[in-house]
Scaffold this motif. Structure first.
Motif, PDB file in Angstrom:
ATOM      1  N   MET A  13     -84.374 -74.296  40.990  1.00 34.72           N
ATOM      2  CA  MET A  13     -84.725 -72.920  41.351  1.00 34.72           C
ATOM      3  C   MET A  13     -86.083 -72.603  40.737  1.00 34.72           C
ATOM      4  O   MET A  13     -86.330 -72.872  39.571  1.00 34.72           O
ATOM      5  N   SER A  14     -86.962 -72.014  41.530  1.00 37.90           N
ATOM      6  CA  SER A  14     -88.292 -71.654  41.042  1.00 37.90           C
ATOM      7  C   SER A  14     -88.198 -70.449  40.100  1.00 37.90           C
ATOM      8  O   SER A  14     -87.198 -69.714  40.098  1.00 37.90           O
ATOM      9  N   LEU A  15     -89.230 -70.265  39.304  1.00 42.56           N
ATOM     10  CA  LEU A  15     -89.264 -69.127  38.383  1.00 42.56           C
ATOM     11  C   LEU A  15     -89.200 -67.811  39.151  1.00 42.56           C
ATOM     12  O   LEU A  15     -88.467 -66.895  38.772  1.00 42.56           O
ATOM     13  N   ASN A  16     -89.938 -67.713  40.261  1.00 37.61           N
ATOM     14  CA  ASN A  16     -89.913 -66.476  41.050  1.00 37.61           C
ATOM     15  C   ASN A  16     -88.522 -66.182  41.587  1.00 37.61           C
ATOM     16  O   ASN A  16     -88.068 -65.039  41.573  1.00 37.61           O
ATOM     17  N   ALA A  17     -87.830 -67.215  42.053  1.00 39.70           N
ATOM     18  CA  ALA A  17     -86.473 -67.036  42.571  1.00 39.70           C
ATOM     19  C   ALA A  17     -85.529 -66.606  41.456  1.00 39.70           C
ATOM     20  O   ALA A  17     -84.681 -65.727  41.645  1.00 39.70           O
ATOM     21  N   LEU A  18     -85.679 -67.222  40.287  1.00 36.27           N
ATOM     22  CA  LEU A  18     -84.836 -66.867  39.147  1.00 36.27           C
ATOM     23  C   LEU A  18     -85.077 -65.417  38.719  1.00 36.27           C
ATOM     24  O   LEU A  18     -84.126 -64.660  38.501  1.00 36.27           O
ATOM     25  N   LEU A  19     -86.343 -65.016  38.619  1.00 33.16           N
ATOM     26  CA  LEU A  19     -86.663 -63.640  38.234  1.00 33.16           C
ATOM     27  C   LEU A  19     -86.150 -62.643  39.265  1.00 33.16           C
ATOM     28  O   LEU A  19     -85.650 -61.576  38.906  1.00 33.16           O
ATOM     29  N   SER A  20     -86.268 -62.974  40.534  1.00 33.63           N
ATOM     30  CA  SER A  20     -85.768 -62.102  41.591  1.00 33.63           C
ATOM     31  C   SER A  20     -84.256 -61.943  41.493  1.00 33.63           C
ATOM     32  O   SER A  20     -83.718 -60.834  41.606  1.00 33.63           O
ATOM     33  N   SER A  21     -83.576 -63.042  41.247  1.00 32.77           N
ATOM     34  CA  SER A  21     -82.120 -63.011  41.102  1.00 32.77           C
ATOM     35  C   SER A  21     -81.708 -62.165  39.898  1.00 32.77           C
ATOM     36  O   SER A  21     -80.777 -61.354  39.977  1.00 32.77           O
ATOM     37  N   MET A  22     -82.409 -62.334  38.793  1.00 28.85           N
ATOM     38  CA  MET A  22     -82.112 -61.553  37.582  1.00 28.85           C
ATOM     39  C   MET A  22     -82.363 -60.063  37.826  1.00 28.85           C
ATOM     40  O   MET A  22     -81.594 -59.222  37.376  1.00 28.85           O
TER      41      MET A  22
END
Length: 82
Positions: free
Chosen positions: A1-10
């Protein structure tokens, strides 16, 4: 998972748990900032900042120029409640 995807999910997970009234205030505040255009004046990652000196709570000086002599300098701001 990319950092952007992780931040969006969080972000989505956090918003789902938040009081709707608080979430509304946060969204409106963000929109006001975007509408003001002020964010376009902010420095971006990697941009150079002029030298500065700040004082801490004990009135000790912190010099960016002196800190950079020791190595890279990372600046981070957060909005506290005090």
């Amino acid at each position: 998972m990319s950092l952007n995807a992780l931040l969006s999910s969080m972000s989505q997970s956090s918003a789902a748990k938040m009081d709707p009234a608080i979430l509304k205030i946060m969204k409106e505040s963000r929109q006001q900032l975007e509408d003001s255009g002020l964010h376009q004046q902010a420095l971006g990652a990697g941009e150079k900042l002029t030298d500065f000196v700040l004082r801490d709570a004990s009135k000790n000086e912190f010099s960016s120029r002196e800190a950079l002599k020791k190595g890279p300098l990372l600046l981070s701001w957060y909005r506290g409640i005090w």
